[in-house]
Write a protein that holds these residues in place. Sequence first.
Motif, PDB file in Angstrom:
ATOM      1  N   SER A   1       0.749  -1.167   0.029  1.00 50.63           N
ATOM      2  CA  SER A   1      -0.129   0.035  -0.076  1.00 50.63           C
ATOM      3  C   SER A   1       0.944   1.320  -0.114  1.00 50.63           C
ATOM      4  O   SER A   1       0.585   2.295  -0.894  1.00 50.63           O
ATOM      5  N   PHE A   2       2.009   1.264   0.788  1.00 48.89           N
ATOM      6  CA  PHE A   2       2.865   2.550   0.957  1.00 48.89           C
ATOM      7  C   PHE A   2       3.523   2.392  -0.344  1.00 48.89           C
ATOM      8  O   PHE A   2       3.517   3.883  -0.986  1.00 48.89           O
ATOM      9  N   TYR A   3       3.994   1.530  -1.164  1.00 45.68           N
ATOM     10  CA  TYR A   3       4.888   1.759  -2.228  1.00 45.68           C
ATOM     11  C   TYR A   3       3.875   2.280  -3.541  1.00 45.68           C
ATOM     12  O   TYR A   3       4.393   3.035  -4.525  1.00 45.68           O
ATOM     13  N   CYS A   4       2.553   1.699  -3.617  1.00 43.99           N
ATOM     14  CA  CYS A   4       1.776   2.192  -4.542  1.00 43.99           C
ATOM     15  C   CYS A   4       1.016   3.660  -4.390  1.00 43.99           C
ATOM     16  O   CYS A   4       1.149   4.627  -5.262  1.00 43.99           O
ATOM     17  N   THR A   5       0.782   3.906  -2.936  1.00 42.17           N
ATOM     18  CA  THR A   5       0.264   5.039  -2.736  1.00 42.17           C
ATOM     19  C   THR A   5       1.224   6.506  -2.702  1.00 42.17           C
ATOM     20  O   THR A   5       0.846   7.443  -3.100  1.00 42.17           O
ATOM     21  N   ILE A   6       2.496   6.094  -2.311  1.00 42.58           N
ATOM     22  CA  ILE A   6       3.334   7.003  -1.950  1.00 42.58           C
ATOM     23  C   ILE A   6       4.245   7.249  -3.268  1.00 42.58           C
ATOM     24  O   ILE A   6       4.479   8.593  -3.771  1.00 42.58           O
ATOM     25  N   VAL A   7       4.939   6.069  -3.637  1.00 44.11           N
ATOM     26  CA  VAL A   7       6.108   6.172  -4.621  1.00 44.11           C
ATOM     27  C   VAL A   7       4.959   6.413  -5.999  1.00 44.11           C
ATOM     28  O   VAL A   7       5.598   6.710  -7.023  1.00 44.11           O
ATOM     29  N   GLY A   8       4.043   5.646  -5.940  1.00 40.78           N
ATOM     30  CA  GLY A   8       3.053   5.605  -7.559  1.00 40.78           C
ATOM     31  C   GLY A   8       3.731   4.339  -8.219  1.00 40.78           C
ATOM     32  O   GLY A   8       3.270   4.518  -9.402  1.00 40.78           O
ATOM     33  N   LEU A   9       3.864   3.035  -7.434  1.00 41.77           N
ATOM     34  CA  LEU A   9       4.111   2.053  -8.240  1.00 41.77           C
ATOM     35  C   LEU A   9       2.819   1.084  -8.290  1.00 41.77           C
ATOM     36  O   LEU A   9       1.785   1.557  -7.794  1.00 41.77           O
ATOM     37  N   SER A  10       3.007   0.207  -9.219  1.00 44.92           N
ATOM     38  CA  SER A  10       1.706  -0.422  -9.385  1.00 44.92           C
ATOM     39  C   SER A  10       2.102  -1.988  -9.200  1.00 44.92           C
ATOM     40  O   SER A  10       3.263  -2.533  -9.356  1.00 44.92           O
ATOM     41  N   VAL A  11       1.188  -3.003  -8.690  1.00 41.03           N
ATOM     42  CA  VAL A  11       1.221  -4.574  -8.698  1.00 41.03           C
ATOM     43  C   VAL A  11       1.412  -4.919 -10.011  1.00 41.03           C
ATOM     44  O   VAL A  11       0.478  -4.711 -10.710  1.00 41.03           O
ATOM     45  N   LEU A  12       2.354  -5.615 -10.130  1.00 44.75           N
ATOM     46  CA  LEU A  12       2.541  -6.523 -11.436  1.00 44.75           C
ATOM     47  C   LEU A  12       2.381  -7.874 -11.130  1.00 44.75           C
ATOM     48  O   LEU A  12       1.873  -8.682 -12.240  1.00 44.75           O
ATOM     49  N   GLU A  13       2.779  -8.498 -10.044  1.00 50.09           N
ATOM     50  CA  GLU A  13       2.795  -9.716  -9.683  1.00 50.09           C
ATOM     51  C   GLU A  13       2.447 -10.219  -8.302  1.00 50.09           C
ATOM     52  O   GLU A  13       3.478  -9.220  -7.585  1.00 50.09           O
ATOM     53  N   THR A  14       1.765 -11.158  -7.810  1.00 52.68           N
ATOM     54  CA  THR A  14       1.777 -11.395  -6.147  1.00 52.68           C
ATOM     55  C   THR A  14       1.456 -12.816  -6.171  1.00 52.68           C
ATOM     56  O   THR A  14       0.678 -13.523  -6.835  1.00 52.68           O
TER      57      THR A  14
END
Length: 285
Positions: free
Chosen positions: A28-41
Amino acid sequence: MDSRSIFSDLTSIGRAALTVQDLDRMVSFYCTIVGLSVLETSADTTTLGVGPEPLLVLIEDKSAQPRTPQQAGLFHIAFRYPTDVALGAALDRVQSEWNLDGAADHLVSEALYLTDPENNGLELYIDRPRGAWPYRANGTIKIGTVPLALDGLTQSSDGSQTAPTGTTIGHLHLAVSSIDRARGFYVDKLGMTPQTTMESALFVAFGGYHHHLGLNTWQNRAEPAGGCGLAWFEFVVDLNDGESLETVHEQCLTANLPVTTTGSYLELSDPDQIKIRVRTQKQSQ
């Protein structure tokens, strides 16, 4: 490529991986703050990136111990945005949803500093045009630190919630136990070029960049890396330069560096047991 060096000038930083205790919170932090997206999980691992390009791997290990103040390892991961508009949008997100630890003009770049939820340091930055970088008489790049006014970045923001194409991990900064040992490994064996040298810090690069790695002993760390924090980072070898995993492997053995071949990458460790993966990629010319 210098025949004495393991890596060529076209080598770059690829992905970095963090061992974390709370995967959902960190994603959540790296998506919300840095602006990254989930590619694989998967159950315990999530890969984040921009577009199709993976940048950060988060590996959950609830039993992993927090890194102690005595351990070497990550000082910060530096995400490089392609424009001041993108960095301005990142500043908006940090000021709205998180805490900004500091900001600096490094003469070659403009940088924001913050800390993620598990105490990993982060730098979010843009490069100044190469033609504007200051050089010393010996040809190395002068990296400095002066105050950065944030008003211009705030005004340049387009309000985007995601990092744009072209965002990369521009460099990493590592806390090491010895500058001399770090220099012996990264400069003398791997072939990186020193750009800025201090008594307690060294900034090294491939191909004339201002730095791909920062190395410092500011916190007097004396124990090997381990636990939470940086699990590994990548050097990406450019196939256009005539290198391959096989040639890198041979050069590591010639330099008396223990190296392991694992699937599509090599793995070696620096003097503080910070793990480095090596993979190949054909860059566009």
